[in-house]
Design a protein around this motif. Structure first.
Motif, mmCIF file in Angstrom:
data_model
loop_
_atom_site.group_PDB
_atom_site.id
_atom_site.type_symbol
_atom_site.label_atom_id
_atom_site.label_comp_id
_atom_site.label_asym_id
_atom_site.label_seq_id
_atom_site.Cartn_x
_atom_site.Cartn_y
_atom_site.Cartn_z
ATOM 1 N N GLU A 301 10.843 -42.783 90.669
ATOM 2 C CA GLU A 301 12.309 -42.791 90.694
ATOM 3 C C GLU A 301 12.867 -44.135 91.143
ATOM 4 O O GLU A 301 13.836 -44.642 90.584
ATOM 5 C CB GLU A 301 12.818 -41.681 91.616
ATOM 6 C CG GLU A 301 14.320 -41.582 91.724
ATOM 7 C CD GLU A 301 14.767 -40.481 92.643
ATOM 8 O OE1 GLU A 301 15.994 -40.291 92.803
ATOM 9 O OE2 GLU A 301 13.906 -39.791 93.217
ATOM 10 N N GLY A 302 12.269 -44.730 92.151
ATOM 11 C CA GLY A 302 12.778 -45.997 92.652
ATOM 12 C C GLY A 302 12.052 -47.212 92.125
ATOM 13 O O GLY A 302 12.414 -48.338 92.466
ATOM 14 N N GLY A 303 11.035 -47.020 91.284
ATOM 15 C CA GLY A 303 10.271 -48.147 90.773
ATOM 16 C C GLY A 303 10.782 -48.657 89.443
ATOM 17 O O GLY A 303 11.839 -48.243 88.949
ATOM 18 N N LYS A 304 10.030 -49.543 88.839
ATOM 19 C CA LYS A 304 10.396 -50.131 87.557
ATOM 20 C C LYS A 304 9.695 -49.395 86.422
ATOM 21 O O LYS A 304 8.699 -48.711 86.622
ATOM 22 C CB LYS A 304 10.024 -51.621 87.531
ATOM 23 C CG LYS A 304 10.775 -52.461 88.565
ATOM 24 C CD LYS A 304 10.396 -53.923 88.444
ATOM 25 C CE LYS A 304 11.163 -54.773 89.453
ATOM 26 N NZ LYS A 304 10.812 -56.213 89.343
ATOM 27 N N ALA A 305 10.257 -49.567 85.233
ATOM 28 C CA ALA A 305 9.680 -48.890 84.078
ATOM 29 C C ALA A 305 8.302 -49.447 83.730
ATOM 30 O O ALA A 305 7.504 -48.775 83.082
ATOM 31 C CB ALA A 305 10.611 -49.028 82.869
ATOM 32 N N LYS A 306 7.990 -50.670 84.161
ATOM 33 C CA LYS A 306 6.698 -51.271 83.835
ATOM 34 C C LYS A 306 5.544 -50.459 84.403
ATOM 35 O O LYS A 306 4.495 -50.323 83.774
ATOM 36 C CB LYS A 306 6.652 -52.699 84.373
ATOM 37 C CG LYS A 306 5.319 -53.406 84.154
ATOM 38 C CD LYS A 306 5.319 -54.776 84.768
ATOM 39 C CE LYS A 306 3.967 -55.464 84.562
ATOM 40 N NZ LYS A 306 3.950 -56.819 85.182
ATOM 41 N N ALA A 307 5.716 -49.888 85.617
ATOM 42 C CA ALA A 307 4.649 -49.144 86.269
ATOM 43 C C ALA A 307 4.623 -47.674 85.880
ATOM 44 O O ALA A 307 3.716 -46.958 86.287
ATOM 45 C CB ALA A 307 4.777 -49.281 87.789
ATOM 46 N N ALA A 308 5.604 -47.191 85.114
ATOM 47 C CA ALA A 308 5.663 -45.786 84.733
ATOM 48 C C ALA A 308 4.734 -45.518 83.551
ATOM 49 O O ALA A 308 4.374 -46.442 82.813
ATOM 50 C CB ALA A 308 7.100 -45.404 84.368
ATOM 51 N N PHE A 332 20.542 -36.070 81.023
ATOM 52 C CA PHE A 332 19.263 -36.771 81.084
ATOM 53 C C PHE A 332 19.513 -38.261 80.994
ATOM 54 O O PHE A 332 20.512 -38.721 80.440
ATOM 55 C CB PHE A 332 18.308 -36.311 79.977
ATOM 56 C CG PHE A 332 18.746 -36.666 78.588
ATOM 57 C CD1 PHE A 332 18.323 -37.841 77.974
ATOM 58 C CD2 PHE A 332 19.602 -35.829 77.880
ATOM 59 C CE1 PHE A 332 18.717 -38.167 76.700
ATOM 60 C CE2 PHE A 332 20.001 -36.148 76.598
ATOM 61 C CZ PHE A 332 19.561 -37.315 76.007
ATOM 62 N N ARG A 333 18.566 -38.997 81.548
ATOM 63 C CA ARG A 333 18.569 -40.454 81.493
ATOM 64 C C ARG A 333 17.182 -40.928 81.070
ATOM 65 O O ARG A 333 16.171 -40.393 81.529
ATOM 66 C CB ARG A 333 18.942 -41.057 82.851
ATOM 67 C CG ARG A 333 20.404 -40.894 83.216
ATOM 68 C CD ARG A 333 20.742 -41.691 84.451
ATOM 69 N NE ARG A 333 20.111 -41.140 85.650
ATOM 70 C CZ ARG A 333 20.154 -41.727 86.848
ATOM 71 N NH1 ARG A 333 20.758 -42.893 86.984
ATOM 72 N NH2 ARG A 333 19.577 -41.164 87.885
ATOM 73 N N VAL A 334 17.158 -41.931 80.232
ATOM 74 C CA VAL A 334 15.908 -42.474 79.709
ATOM 75 C C VAL A 334 15.927 -43.989 79.859
ATOM 76 O O VAL A 334 16.946 -44.632 79.579
ATOM 77 C CB VAL A 334 15.689 -42.093 78.227
ATOM 78 C CG1 VAL A 334 14.352 -42.642 77.734
ATOM 79 C CG2 VAL A 334 15.741 -40.586 78.037
ATOM 80 N N LYS A 335 14.818 -44.537 80.326
ATOM 81 C CA LYS A 335 14.654 -45.991 80.427
ATOM 82 C C LYS A 335 13.294 -46.351 79.847
ATOM 83 O O LYS A 335 12.258 -45.875 80.313
ATOM 84 C CB LYS A 335 14.752 -46.452 81.883
ATOM 85 C CG LYS A 335 14.689 -47.971 82.040
ATOM 86 C CD LYS A 335 14.871 -48.370 83.499
ATOM 87 C CE LYS A 335 14.865 -49.874 83.671
ATOM 88 N NZ LYS A 335 15.054 -50.276 85.081
ATOM 89 N N LYS A 336 13.299 -47.176 78.816
ATOM 90 C CA LYS A 336 12.082 -47.539 78.094
ATOM 91 C C LYS A 336 11.966 -49.042 78.015
ATOM 92 O O LYS A 336 12.968 -49.739 77.786
ATOM 93 C CB LYS A 336 12.106 -46.934 76.680
ATOM 94 C CG LYS A 336 10.994 -47.391 75.759
ATOM 95 C CD LYS A 336 9.617 -46.957 76.230
ATOM 96 C CE LYS A 336 8.541 -47.360 75.216
ATOM 97 N NZ LYS A 336 7.183 -47.101 75.720
#
Length: 340
Positions: A301-308, A332-336
């Motif tokens: 939740e608090g990190g960056k999308a790179k580590a997801a 919903f929210r999406v970050k790619k």
């Protein structure tokens, strides 16, 4: 019968014949590189550097139905970073395009629609002295600050002023237990007066006590925390507003939080369950807005999308109003992120 002594050997012979390694044959030298493996200098004059990698990030929030895009790339072997950001709606209309060029000592943010630029500069004047400046081109306003680290690393003194200047600069002294700021403000009679604000922290009774003073209001907060429980009471003076927060951890992946305001009788609670660092479920209720909610996070939740996982973060949230359950909303929210 007289004995004859052998003549002494020269020292050079002791060095030459001191060990068997002197008799081992040396490996032949490596063959010279072939002309075909060497790059021709003629091609080096007209060769082009490899295109720097691009990082593309897209975010979508169903509540606003707006896409946010960011394209960034590092230039000159990481000496500078170029960013381009913009919004667009489902119709494809582009809004708020902005371009930024960021280096170690200079940052330029340009707003394409407003045709305005914000310029920021950073400079190390000495080993313990830093100068920062920001200027809004269109508004013709800016700020300059000078920070000095004192002999002890925990102490720092900073002066900051707006330009065009309309008063004394703001002075801030930072020390290991907090900081104190002195700034000139306008009072009710539109007179320039000095205002003091600050924060102080200290350990009391196995907990952390924090005092924040600003605009003639003092907020006191005490925080006690161990492996299983957190207790955080707070009071605001002179209004005497009292509230407290309580958190209980049932294990490495389960935690319950509760907050209560004595003045308004409003309260809220939240339960959180995590699976590793990439999956998180939360549910709670807020009595002030009479709303229950639940959310599921895929990705830190608090990190960056790179580590997801798959460089993508997704959140689903269900909001259920207590007064009208039929008006419940699923958002919903999406970050790619793509690395090109």
């Amino acid at each position: 019968m007289a004995t004859t002594e052998s003549p002494p050997q020269p020292q050079d012979s002791l060095i030459l014949f001191s060990g068997p390694s002197s008799f081992q044959p040396q490996p032949p030298p490596p063959p010279p590189p072939s002309p075909s493996s060497q790059k021709s200098p003629a091609f080096g004059l007209f060769s082009f550097q490899k295109r720097p990698p691009l990082r593309v990030t897209t975010e979508f929030d169903s509540e606003s139905s707006v896409f946010f895009h960011k394209v960034s790339s590092k230039l000159f072997n990481g000496l500078a970073k170029l960013k381009f950001t913009f919004h667009n709606n489902p119709k494809g209309e582009v809004a708020e395009p902005q371009i930024a060029l960021i280096t170690k000592h200079l940052a330029i943010h340009y707003d394409v629609e407003e045709q305005n630029a914000l310029v920021k500069g950073f400079l190390d004047v000495g080993p313990n002295l830093k100068l920062k400046a920001a200027h809004n081109i269109q508004a013709r306003q800016g700020e300059v600050s000078l920070a000095a680290n004192l002999s002890d690393p925990g102490y720092k003194f900073e002066l900051a002023t707006d330009f065009p200047s309309i008063g004394l600069p703001k002075a801030t002294l930072t020390f290991p237990c907090g900081e104190v700021s002195l700034v000139e403000k306008d009072d009710e009679d539109l007179k320039r007066v000095l205002s003091v604000s600050g924060i102080a922290k200290g350990s009391i009774l196995n907990g952390l006590c924090t005092a924040v003073y600003c605009d003639e209001t003092l907020k006191l907060r005490y925080s006690y925390k161990d492996d299983e429980m957190s207790f955080i009471p707070s009071i605001s003076l002179p209004s005497n507003a009292v509230s407290f927060a309580f958190k209980r951890r049932f294990g490495p992946s389960d935690k319950l939080s509760y907050w209560y305001d004595f003045d308004t009788n409003y309260w809220s609670t939240a339960y959180k369950h995590t699976v590793g660092k990439d999956y998180k479920f939360k549910a709670g209720y807020d009595s002030e807005v009479r709303l229950g909610w639940a959310s599921l996070w895929v990705g830190d939740e608090g990190g960056k999308a790179k580590a997801a996982p798959m460089k993508m973060k997704v959140q689903f949230m269900l909001q259920v109003p207590q007064d009208d359950i039929k008006s419940s909303v699923l958002m919903f929210r999406v970050k790619k992120r793509w690395d090109i």
